[in-house]
Write an enzyme that holds these catalytic residues in place. Structure first.
Site, short mmCIF file in Angstrom:
data_model
loop_
_atom_site.label_atom_id
_atom_site.label_comp_id
_atom_site.label_asym_id
_atom_site.label_seq_id
_atom_site.Cartn_x
_atom_site.Cartn_y
_atom_site.Cartn_z
N ASP A 377 -3.42 9.56 7.74
CA ASP A 377 -4.37 9.95 6.73
C ASP A 377 -5.75 9.59 7.30
OD1 ASP A 377 -5.42 10.52 4.13
OD2 ASP A 377 -5.54 8.35 3.81
N ASP A 576 -2.56 4.74 2.74
CA ASP A 576 -2.63 3.57 1.85
C ASP A 576 -1.59 3.79 0.76
OD1 ASP A 576 -3.77 5.34 0.09
OD2 ASP A 576 -5.80 4.76 0.63
N ASP A 580 -1.17 7.90 -1.16
CA ASP A 580 -0.36 8.75 -0.31
C ASP A 580 1.13 8.59 -0.57
OD1 ASP A 580 -2.66 9.65 0.99
OD2 ASP A 580 -2.68 7.88 2.26
#
Lengths: 705, 124
Positions: A377, A576, A580
């Protein structure tokens, strides 16, 4: 049956040394048993082999009459009896315990082997007439020597096992022993077990924080490296959380305890690591199935070998048959098969914990080792997740300090994160912002303020257009900055263009290195972000990511991971834990990046206590090393048993005349389990490329042997 | 083949059959955990094995297994519930509780770290 509410101890808040003390005691007991068996073995060996004159003591005295020999045999039988029932006691109690439950284990094999040798020898000594000519020869030495060797093997194993779980002990050892709490307005030192929720705890410079809590007075910087692996101390002020076992630096403060005993972050980590150590990766399932059939199979093989040797073997057939059956029982080492994977797990999971990496179960470890693709991410994972001032470019006639001073002063009253980034960024560069005499936030445009008597405008192109300010002198700069994925803001003073300041979410210091390491490891690195293509590409170029998936809506992240998996990849997703979560679950392995204290332990397969991406690389490296180690041990144990048992049964005899001595079998058996333990122990010295630099002092990794 | 050889071979074959039957095919009965105050509780002695090693419980009601390790052998110092993702250390001479609430009928095996000692909870 005891009543409900029986008092039981939680294993997390046990005294640090229980396990060590227990192991030490067990080691001493086993060594005493070993020495006893070893000392008895010497005279027994010296009268056991008339065919080896140099070893056979009676020759020294010249008296080898039948009567003397039988007397010596009888004495051997007597002195080996205490070896069986003192040194080898645990084999018999263990075997009996298992037998009652229709089970058989290593104890069964050793107990059967040593006692069969003793019984045969005793019958041969007392009533030789019932045996065929030449077979009435005892072998008490097998009983004594094998017991000594196997017990020695167990002792070495106990010692080495303690070392594989060293990481847990180190973690528990981090706990502070005492706490200074306010009771009736006075500061009193109490044991850490006596701290209660809502107690006010006083922490002085250089002291360890005893339990978790929230600061109510004072401020300081706290070294949290022992929990997070992050080396820089973290600033803490009123309202901030502190974590037990971390180290206060120079300030002093008071905090209200919020979690004590087994609820503290440290206790949770210890519990989680312990649980993980007990779980098994899928490759261990096969080993488990095999070991549950193993021992009875060995007993059957021993019986079959006995019958075959008795029927078809050379003379003296009975003696050969018994020796071969005993050798088969003794050489088989079910422990090596059963221990191989669990011991590597304990060492590998422990090694991860030392670096703030919590691998939750064996399956996560096995899958991590097999990953081909790592999806990162962007915001908060590769980048810091909050904007920072990156550029200040003055227009002609202005300089950087003036530009920063004016911009920061104008933004000072604003709550906007971009404004905050400018204020703190300017302050970090030495600017001393003053309070504007008037301030007005214009939504969607920017701010206008009067600073030191001058009218300052700070905002986007629309704001400049509305105020009729010529931006031509800085247009090129703005375009460049935007191309780098930054947010550029124009600053104008008294109707004149003063320059441009830019903020951006910056890349974490070690993201580049971590991604480099992942690529060196042969992993494909993919960046996943909801940001626009241009910003995403700019960041990707900075950190060296192979592939960018930009403008992905949060709810579609899991879908992208799914697509990668459908393409045949083994995907690890790093994010995190909270935002997510669906993508973390969808991935083969979910890595949750925590920021120290607020770790979402439940959220993922692997939790990284620190925010550094290096943890991901390390987690994959340690998983690969652990799986390699486990497979080595497992293969070694299988090979040993599948080759050792037939050799012991005498398959080589018809071709080469080779027959294994039971003494050698005992030594090999002991050596094989010691080998497995030692191999797992090698993991303790594992060095990852993702952590090249030495760990900071006081950090777990720094203390490892 | 002599008579002795034939007799010994037959006896050995019988012994092999006995080993296979006793360790693999003989049926074992479970012990039911006693329910009191909404908890099904049972004490399990750990010494060379788990005693009892098969425990039957009803689903939907909390289960409390009280392990009491009575030996110093390192083999049995951990009890592992792989299905529950849980492992617990059993200090010698202490009683350690493992609690869970089974929701589905089936078997929940438990074992020592090496898989030498085994037991299971049968959920009805």
């Amino acid at each position: 049956m005891s009543a409900v509410g029986v008092e039981t101890r939680a294993h997390v808040d046990e005294p640090v040394d229980t396990e060590t003390a227990e192991h030490r005691r067990e080691y001493r007991t086993l060594m005493a048993k070993f020495w006893f068996a070893a000392i008895v073995s010497v005279p027994v060996l010296l009268v056991a082999y008339p065919e080896l004159p140099w070893l056979y003591v009676p020759y020294l005295f010249g008296d080898v009459s039948e009567g003397t020999v039988r007397l010596l045999w009888a004495l051997s039988g007597l002195v080996t009896l205490p070896v069986l029932f003192y040194s080898g006691r645990q084999f018999f109690t263990g075997a009996w315990g298992a037998f009652k439950h229709h089970m058989a284990d290593m104890n069964t094999l050793i107990a059967l082997g040593t006692s069969a040798a003793w019984l045969y020898s005793t019958v041969a000594t007392l009533v030789p007439s019932i045996f065929p000519e030449g077979t009435a020869v005892p072998f008490y030495d097998v009983t004594a020597v094998v017991t000594a060797l196997v017990v020695l093997g167990q002792a070495i194993e106990v010692r080495a096992r303690g070392q594989t779980s060293q990481a847990i002990r180190k973690l528990i050892g981090l706990q502070a022993k005492t706490a200074r709490v306010l009771r009736d307005g006075r500061e009193v030192d109490v044991s850490v077990d006596e701290v209660e929720v809502d107690d006010i705890v006083v922490v002085r410079p250089g002291e360890k924080i005893p339990v978790d809590g929230v600061i109510v007075e004072g401020q300081s910087a706290v070294d949290e490296s022992m929990i997070t692996g992050e080396s820089l101390p973290v600033d803490k002020a009123v309202g901030d959380e502190v974590v037990g076992a971390t180290m206060n630096t120079t300030g002093s403060f008071k905090f209200r305890a919020t979690k004590v005993g087994k609820d503290t972050t440290l206790a949770q980590i210890v519990k989680m690591v312990q649980d993980a150590m007990g779980t098994k990766p899928p490759i261990a399932r096969l080993a488990d199935v095999i070991s549950s059939y193993f021992v009875p199979s060995v007993m059957i093989i021993a019986l079959a070998a006995f019958a075959i040797w008795f029927t078809f073997g050379p003379s003296p057939a009975l003696a050969y048959a018994v020796v071969v059956a005993v050798t088969v029982l003794i050489i088989a080492c079910p422990c090596a098969v059963g221990m191989a994977v669990p011991l590597s797990m304990v060492a590998g999971v422990g090694k991860g914990a030392e670096h703030g990496i919590l691998i939750r179960h064996g399956e996560a470890l096995q899958t991590s080792a097999a990953l081909t693709t790592v999806v990162l991410d962007k915001t908060g994972t590769i980048t810091k997740g909050k904007p920072e001032l990156t550029d200040a470019v003055p227009a002609p006639g202005f300089d950087v300090p003036t530009l920063l001073h004016l911009a920061a002063s104008a933004d000072r009253p604003s709550e906007h994160p971009l404004a905050q980034a400018i204020v703190s960024g300017a302050a970090a560069q030495g600017a001393d912002p003053s309070d504007p005499s008037s301030f007005n936030a214009i939504p969607g445009h920017g701010v206008e303020a009067v600073v030191d008597g001058r009218r300052v405008l700070l905002g986007n192109r629309k704001l400049m257009g509305r105020e009729g300010i010529d931006t031509a002198s800085v247009d090129e700069v703005v375009q460049r900055l935007q191309g780098e994925g930054k947010t550029a803001m124009y600053a104008a003073v008294d109707g004149r263009m003063a320059g441009v300041v830019a903020v951006a979410d910056t890349v974490k210091e070690d993201s580049v290195e971590a991604i480099q390491v992942m690529k060196e490891m042969g992993l494909e690195v993919v960046m996943l972000t909801g940001d626009n293509e241009r910003t995403a590409r700019a960041i990707a170029a900075q950190v060296g990511v192979d592939r960018v998936l930009a403008e992905v809506l949060p709810e579609d992240k899991a879908m992208e991971v799914h697509k990668l998996k459908a393409g045949g990849k083994k995907v690890g997703m790093v994010g995190d834990g909270i935002n997510d979560a669906p993508a973390l679950v969808e991935a083969d392995v979910g890595f949750a990046i925590g920021t120290g204290t607020d770790v979402a332990i439940e959220a993922a397969d692997v939790t990284l206590m620190s925010g550094s991406l290096k943890g991901v690389a390390y987690a994959i490296e340690i998983s690969r090393a652990t799986m390699r180690n486990a497979k080595q041990s497992l293969a070694g144990a299988f090979l040993y048993n599948t080759a050792g048992i037939p050799i012991a049964a005498g398959v080589l005899f018809p071709f080469f005349g080779v027959l294994l001595s039971p003494l050698l079998a005992g030594a090999a058996m002991a050596a094989s389990s010691v080998t497995v333990v030692s191999n797992a122990n090698r993991l303790r010295f594992f060095k990852a490329r993702s952590f090249r630099e030495p760990a900071p002092a006081g950090h777990l990794g720094g203390a490892s042997a | 083949m002599s008579t002795t050889q034939i007799v010994v071979d037959i006896l050995t074959a019988l012994a092999i059959g006995l080993v296979a039957w006793y360790f693999w095919f003989s049926r074992r009965e479970g012990v039911e955990a006693a329910a009191a105050n909404g908890v099904q509780e049972i004490q399990i002695k750990v010494k060379g094995g788990y005693d009892p090693d098969i425990i039957t419980v009803k689903r939907g009601m909390p289960v409390r297994l009280l392990f009491h390790r009575m030996e110093s052998s390192v083999c049995s110092e951990m009890v592992i519930f792989d299905k529950l993702n849980r492992s617990t250390r059993l200090p010698e001479g202490e009683t350690v509780a493992v609690e869970f609430t089974p929701e589905q009928p089936g078997e929940i095996p438990f074992q020592c770290q090496m898989g030498m000692l085994r037991g299971k909870v049968v959920v009805r």
